[in-house]
Write a protein that holds these residues in place. Structure first.
Motif, PDB file in Angstrom:
ATOM      1  N   VAL A 280       3.275  25.795  23.886  1.00 11.33           N
ATOM      2  CA  VAL A 280       1.974  26.171  23.301  1.00 11.33           C
ATOM      3  C   VAL A 280       1.392  27.307  24.115  1.00 11.33           C
ATOM      4  O   VAL A 280       1.302  27.219  25.357  1.00 11.33           O
ATOM      5  CB  VAL A 280       1.003  24.973  23.277  1.00 11.33           C
ATOM      6  CG1 VAL A 280      -0.352  25.402  22.701  1.00 11.33           C
ATOM      7  CG2 VAL A 280       1.607  23.818  22.489  1.00 11.33           C
ATOM      8  N   GLY A 281       1.025  28.393  23.401  1.00 12.05           N
ATOM      9  CA  GLY A 281       0.446  29.535  24.092  1.00 12.05           C
ATOM     10  C   GLY A 281      -1.015  29.311  24.428  1.00 12.05           C
ATOM     11  O   GLY A 281      -1.626  28.299  24.063  1.00 12.05           O
ATOM     12  N   THR A 282      -1.587  30.287  25.133  1.00 13.77           N
ATOM     13  CA  THR A 282      -2.986  30.147  25.568  1.00 13.77           C
ATOM     14  C   THR A 282      -3.941  30.085  24.390  1.00 13.77           C
ATOM     15  O   THR A 282      -5.039  29.517  24.502  1.00 13.77           O
ATOM     16  CB  THR A 282      -3.362  31.314  26.492  1.00 13.77           C
ATOM     17  OG1 THR A 282      -3.111  32.540  25.800  1.00 13.77           O
ATOM     18  CG2 THR A 282      -2.536  31.280  27.787  1.00 13.77           C
ATOM     19  N   ASP A 283      -3.553  30.661  23.241  1.00  8.29           N
ATOM     20  CA  ASP A 283      -4.432  30.632  22.072  1.00  8.29           C
ATOM     21  C   ASP A 283      -4.287  29.350  21.279  1.00  8.29           C
ATOM     22  O   ASP A 283      -4.924  29.155  20.240  1.00  8.29           O
ATOM     23  CB  ASP A 283      -4.174  31.826  21.170  1.00  8.29           C
ATOM     24  CG  ASP A 283      -2.748  31.824  20.637  1.00  8.29           C
ATOM     25  OD1 ASP A 283      -1.920  30.971  21.097  1.00  8.29           O
ATOM     26  OD2 ASP A 283      -2.420  32.653  19.769  1.00  8.29           O
ATOM     27  N   GLY A 284      -3.406  28.427  21.727  1.00 12.94           N
ATOM     28  CA  GLY A 284      -3.241  27.141  21.071  1.00 12.94           C
ATOM     29  C   GLY A 284      -2.148  27.119  20.018  1.00 12.94           C
ATOM     30  O   GLY A 284      -1.886  26.057  19.436  1.00 12.94           O
ATOM     31  N   SER A 285      -1.490  28.251  19.734  1.00  9.35           N
ATOM     32  CA  SER A 285      -0.408  28.264  18.740  1.00  9.35           C
ATOM     33  C   SER A 285       0.916  27.958  19.419  1.00  9.35           C
ATOM     34  O   SER A 285       1.092  28.149  20.630  1.00  9.35           O
ATOM     35  CB  SER A 285      -0.344  29.625  18.042  1.00  9.35           C
ATOM     36  OG  SER A 285      -0.031  30.638  18.993  1.00  9.35           O
ATOM     37  N   VAL A 286       1.868  27.473  18.615  1.00  8.32           N
ATOM     38  CA  VAL A 286       3.217  27.157  19.138  1.00  8.32           C
ATOM     39  C   VAL A 286       4.016  28.441  19.183  1.00  8.32           C
ATOM     40  O   VAL A 286       4.247  29.094  18.146  1.00  8.32           O
ATOM     41  CB  VAL A 286       3.906  26.101  18.265  1.00  8.32           C
ATOM     42  CG1 VAL A 286       5.329  25.876  18.749  1.00  8.32           C
ATOM     43  CG2 VAL A 286       3.115  24.798  18.273  1.00  8.32           C
ATOM     44  N   THR A 287       4.441  28.824  20.377  1.00 10.42           N
ATOM     45  CA  THR A 287       5.182  30.079  20.547  1.00 10.42           C
ATOM     46  C   THR A 287       6.705  29.869  20.523  1.00 10.42           C
ATOM     47  O   THR A 287       7.462  30.807  20.279  1.00 10.42           O
ATOM     48  CB  THR A 287       4.792  30.754  21.866  1.00 10.42           C
ATOM     49  OG1 THR A 287       5.088  29.842  22.958  1.00 10.42           O
ATOM     50  CG2 THR A 287       3.281  31.092  21.882  1.00 10.42           C
ATOM     51  N   ALA A 288       7.156  28.660  20.800  1.00 13.49           N
ATOM     52  CA  ALA A 288       8.600  28.392  20.812  1.00 13.49           C
ATOM     53  C   ALA A 288       8.829  26.916  20.572  1.00 13.49           C
ATOM     54  O   ALA A 288       8.003  26.079  20.945  1.00 13.49           O
ATOM     55  CB  ALA A 288       9.228  28.804  22.142  1.00 13.49           C
ATOM     56  N   ALA A 289       9.966  26.614  19.911  1.00 14.98           N
ATOM     57  CA  ALA A 289      10.307  25.211  19.646  1.00 14.98           C
ATOM     58  C   ALA A 289      11.838  25.090  19.502  1.00 14.98           C
ATOM     59  O   ALA A 289      12.492  25.991  18.975  1.00 14.98           O
ATOM     60  CB  ALA A 289       9.613  24.726  18.386  1.00 14.98           C
ATOM     61  N   ARG A 290      12.372  23.960  19.993  1.00 14.78           N
ATOM     62  CA  ARG A 290      13.810  23.713  19.847  1.00 14.78           C
ATOM     63  C   ARG A 290      14.056  22.215  19.789  1.00 14.78           C
ATOM     64  O   ARG A 290      13.298  21.422  20.334  1.00 14.78           O
ATOM     65  CB  ARG A 290      14.622  24.332  20.991  1.00 14.78           C
ATOM     66  CG  ARG A 290      14.382  23.721  22.354  1.00 14.78           C
ATOM     67  CD  ARG A 290      15.065  24.550  23.442  1.00 14.78           C
ATOM     68  NE  ARG A 290      14.908  23.977  24.768  1.00 14.78           N
ATOM     69  CZ  ARG A 290      15.783  23.212  25.393  1.00 14.78           C
ATOM     70  NH1 ARG A 290      16.929  22.908  24.792  1.00 14.78           N
ATOM     71  NH2 ARG A 290      15.528  22.742  26.602  1.00 14.78           N
TER      72      ARG A 290
END
Length: 333
Positions: A280-290
């Motif tokens: 989770v990035g600083t803006d609250g969005s998911v930046t990566a997933a696996r």
């Protein structure tokens, strides 16, 4: 006077002439003067004269005394050089007309013939030839002479043949033993070679076994190292997950829509779950997933990732990585 002295021993031997028929010539006293001739042995050719030179050199009286003594001591024809017949032969050479000497020689002849036959039977050829030479000097025309000489020649040839046969047999036996020895050496060499080959094969097999054991040990050591590395990686991942989990409470979800249920799984009634790691990035969005783990594999992976990527969280001071497990059940679809 000396002639009378010699008649006594000669008469002692006269009756024994009847025992041996080999001296048929003994009664020819009138032929005695021809006997002393030296060339009486044209065919015998002995190595030494019948009468030794030492006896020939003695005087008449000494010869008579020695002849009488030899008769008393029963030395009628032996040993060579000291016997009655040689002494009387020497006397006959010196006194060819002495009838007592001729009579004594006639009496001694059968004994010498018998001795010659016996020595021939024993294959004592040297003694036989010496006695034959004495017989021939006493009476060159003695009937037994040709038979004795022929017997010597035949017996010597027989003995020579036997000796040659024995020599050949010894040689053949030696050759046979040599061949056997060579064969034994060949067999021993063959056995040694086979034993050496067997030792080499055993050594090769032992080396191969040791190499196999070494390879097995290396594989086991490698397997242990890989297992240890996996354990270390798992421990590291667990530690990271623990750290992430510790940071997770700071995440406050804003929107976490559920994943869509795959139509095929729904129709077949398949359920499962997917463990997803997300950042989770600083803006609250998911930046990566696996996907870390999915049960069953590759059934719910895509929908799980699509859902997670749409998630929203409250802004954070620094990116946070966490894990979430998404469950799929037909009744929840």
């Amino acid at each position: 006077m000396s002639h009378v002295k010699t008649h006594g021993p000669a008469r002692l031997f006269a009756p024994m002439i009847l025992l041996v028929a080999l001296s048929a010539c003994s009664g020819k006293d009138d032929a005695a003067p021809a006997a002393p001739a030296a060339p009486a042995t044209p065919t015998a050719a002995p190595a030494a004269p019948a009468v030794s030179a030492k006896v020939q050199s003695l005087g008449t009286e000494e010869l008579r005394e020695l002849a009488s003594k030899a008769l008393r001591e029963n030395r009628m024809y032996a040993p060579a050089g000291d016997n009655a017949i040689e002494y009387y032969l020497a006397l006959r050479d010196k006194t060819p007309d002495d009838a007592s000497v001729k009579s004594a020689l006639t009496d001694l002849l059968p004994y010498t013939l018998i001795a010659a036959e016996q020595n021939l039977g024993r294959e004592d050829f040297a003694e036989t030839q010496r006695l034959v030479a004495l017989i021939e000097k006493v009476d060159p025309a003695a009937p037994a002479l040709p038979r004795l000489k022929q017997g010597i020649s035949g017996s010597m040839q027989t003995a020579l043949k036997r000796t040659q046969e024995e020599t050949d047999k010894v040689k053949k036996d030696a050759e046979t033993r040599a061949k056997q020895l060579v064969e034994q050496q060949r067999l021993a060499q063959q056995q040694s070679t086979e034993a050496e080959a067997a030792r080499q094969i055993a050594a090769q097999q032992e080396a191969a076994r040791r190499d196999t054991d070494r390879q097995d040990a290396e594989r086991q050591a490698t397997a242990r190292r890989e297992a240890e590395q996996r354990q270390q990686q798992a421990a590291a991942q667990q530690a990271a997950a623990t750290r992430q989990a510790a940071a997770a409470p700071s995440l406050r979800p804003v929107s976490t829509p559920a994943p869509r249920y795959p139509a095929d799984a729904l129709r077949s009634g398949t359920s499962g779950e997917v463990l997803v790691e997300l950042t989770v990035g600083t803006d609250g969005s998911v930046t990566a997933a696996r996907v870390l783990r999915a049960t069953p594999a590759r059934v719910f992976d895509r929908e799980a990732l699509n859902a997670v990527k749409r998630w929203k969280f409250e802004p954070v001071g620094a990116p946070v990585t966490t894990r979430r497990t998404l469950a799929f059940a037909p009744e929840g679809g």
